[in-house]
Design a protein around this motif. Structure first.
Motif, PDB file in Angstrom:
ATOM      1  N   TYR A   3       0.838  -1.194   0.000  1.00  0.00           N
ATOM      2  CA  TYR A   3       0.000   0.000   0.000  1.00  0.00           C
ATOM      3  C   TYR A   3       0.871   1.241   0.000  1.00  0.00           C
ATOM      4  CZ  TYR A   3      -3.725   3.203   1.489  1.00  0.00           C
ATOM      5  OH  TYR A   3      -4.631   4.224   1.574  1.00  0.00           O
ATOM      6  N   CYS A   4       0.597   2.172  -0.920  1.00  0.00           N
ATOM      7  CA  CYS A   4       1.290   3.453  -0.938  1.00  0.00           C
ATOM      8  C   CYS A   4       0.407   4.480  -0.240  1.00  0.00           C
ATOM      9  CB  CYS A   4       1.595   3.898  -2.364  1.00  0.00           C
ATOM     10  SG  CYS A   4       2.359   5.535  -2.405  1.00  0.00           S
ATOM     11  N   GLU A   5       0.871   4.978   0.907  1.00  0.00           N
ATOM     12  CA  GLU A   5       0.058   5.932   1.669  1.00  0.00           C
ATOM     13  C   GLU A   5      -0.023   7.280   0.969  1.00  0.00           C
ATOM     14  OE1 GLU A   5       0.522   6.167   5.861  1.00  0.00           O
ATOM     15  OE2 GLU A   5       1.284   4.142   6.033  1.00  0.00           O
ATOM     16  N   THR A   6       0.954   7.587   0.152  1.00  0.00           N
ATOM     17  CA  THR A   6       0.945   8.864  -0.561  1.00  0.00           C
ATOM     18  C   THR A   6      -0.157   8.887  -1.618  1.00  0.00           C
ATOM     19  OG1 THR A   6       3.336   8.844  -0.293  1.00  0.00           O
ATOM     20  CG2 THR A   6       2.426  10.521  -1.747  1.00  0.00           C
ATOM     21  N   CYS A   7      -0.237   7.808  -2.388  1.00  0.00           N
ATOM     22  CA  CYS A   7      -1.188   7.772  -3.508  1.00  0.00           C
ATOM     23  C   CYS A   7      -2.482   7.053  -3.150  1.00  0.00           C
ATOM     24  CB  CYS A   7      -0.561   7.060  -4.698  1.00  0.00           C
ATOM     25  SG  CYS A   7       1.041   7.705  -5.154  1.00  0.00           S
ATOM     26  N   ARG A   8      -2.540   6.439  -1.982  1.00  0.00           N
ATOM     27  CA  ARG A   8      -3.695   5.613  -1.608  1.00  0.00           C
ATOM     28  C   ARG A   8      -3.953   4.583  -2.697  1.00  0.00           C
ATOM     29  NH1 ARG A   8      -6.506   8.195   2.596  1.00  0.00           N
ATOM     30  NH2 ARG A   8      -5.714  10.288   2.941  1.00  0.00           N
ATOM     31  N   ILE A  15       7.633  -1.108  -5.305  1.00  0.00           N
ATOM     32  CA  ILE A  15       7.749   0.328  -5.568  1.00  0.00           C
ATOM     33  C   ILE A  15       6.446   0.841  -6.175  1.00  0.00           C
ATOM     34  CG2 ILE A  15       8.992   2.081  -6.916  1.00  0.00           C
ATOM     35  CD1 ILE A  15      11.424   0.143  -6.827  1.00  0.00           C
ATOM     36  N   CYS A  16       5.966   1.970  -5.676  1.00  0.00           N
ATOM     37  CA  CYS A  16       4.740   2.551  -6.198  1.00  0.00           C
ATOM     38  C   CYS A  16       4.978   3.039  -7.624  1.00  0.00           C
ATOM     39  CB  CYS A  16       4.294   3.712  -5.311  1.00  0.00           C
ATOM     40  SG  CYS A  16       2.878   4.584  -5.989  1.00  0.00           S
ATOM     41  N   PRO A  17       4.150   2.592  -8.581  1.00  0.00           N
ATOM     42  CA  PRO A  17       4.337   2.992  -9.981  1.00  0.00           C
ATOM     43  C   PRO A  17       3.966   4.455 -10.219  1.00  0.00           C
ATOM     44  CG  PRO A  17       2.360   1.669  -9.763  1.00  0.00           C
ATOM     45  CD  PRO A  17       3.008   1.692  -8.402  1.00  0.00           C
ATOM     46  N   VAL A  18       3.251   5.073  -9.280  1.00  0.00           N
ATOM     47  CA  VAL A  18       2.801   6.454  -9.483  1.00  0.00           C
ATOM     48  C   VAL A  18       3.818   7.456  -8.949  1.00  0.00           C
ATOM     49  CG1 VAL A  18       0.976   8.132  -8.998  1.00  0.00           C
ATOM     50  CG2 VAL A  18       0.397   5.730  -9.419  1.00  0.00           C
ATOM     51  N   CYS A  19       4.253   7.288  -7.699  1.00  0.00           N
ATOM     52  CA  CYS A  19       5.140   8.284  -7.100  1.00  0.00           C
ATOM     53  C   CYS A  19       6.561   7.759  -6.916  1.00  0.00           C
ATOM     54  CB  CYS A  19       4.578   8.782  -5.768  1.00  0.00           C
ATOM     55  SG  CYS A  19       4.597   7.528  -4.471  1.00  0.00           S
ATOM     56  N   GLY A  20       6.787   6.475  -7.154  1.00  0.00           N
ATOM     57  CA  GLY A  20       8.135   5.930  -7.047  1.00  0.00           C
ATOM     58  C   GLY A  20       8.569   5.637  -5.621  1.00  0.00           C
TER      59      GLY A  20
HETATM   60 ZN   LIG Z   1       2.637   6.317  -4.476  1.00  0.00          ZN
END
Ligand SMILES: [Zn+2]
Length: 113
Positions: A3-8, A15-20
């Motif tokens: 889970y990426c807390e930045t992008c929800r 690794i989050c594909p949206v914010c890295g």
């Molecule tokens: Zn993210």
């Protein structure tokens, strides 16, 4: 699933594909995940449908959410649902918006032998 807390966002890898971001944590059932972005009218309709199915969906306007809109684009709402309801929510989304495509007629050209 992480889970990426930045992008929800529910992220399959490390690794989050949206914010890295690579400081992801394992996802929990109550974590809100991004489902879709729709114009206000559709977003509210979808939220009601989800709530009728006991999925506590929340809406966030994309403006002010750190996402830059292209000029001329209408304001959209992001729809978030708890991870535990994400699969069911995706199914409902598919049901409502999935067959809005008028190009399915081509299927009629197929005749099994
Ligand atoms: Zn993210």
């Amino acid at each position: 699933m992480n889970y990426c807390e930045t992008c929800r966002l529910a992220v399959e890898g490390e690794i989050c594909p949206v914010c890295g971001d690579d400081f992801l944590r394992p996802i929990h059932g109550k974590d809100y995940c991004f489902l879709a972005a729709k114009e206000e009218m559709w977003a509210k309709m979808l939220q009601e449908l989800l709530q009728n199915n006991h999925i506590p969906a929340v809406l966030l306007p994309t403006l002010g959410a750190g996402i830059s809109l292209k000029s001329g684009q209408t304001e959209q709402y992001q729809i978030f649902v708890p991870y535990e309801g994400l699969e069911q929510a995706s199914g409902l989304l598919q049901m409502v918006f999935g067959d809005a495509c008028p190009e399915n007629e081509e299927a009629n050209d197929y005749f099994p032998a």
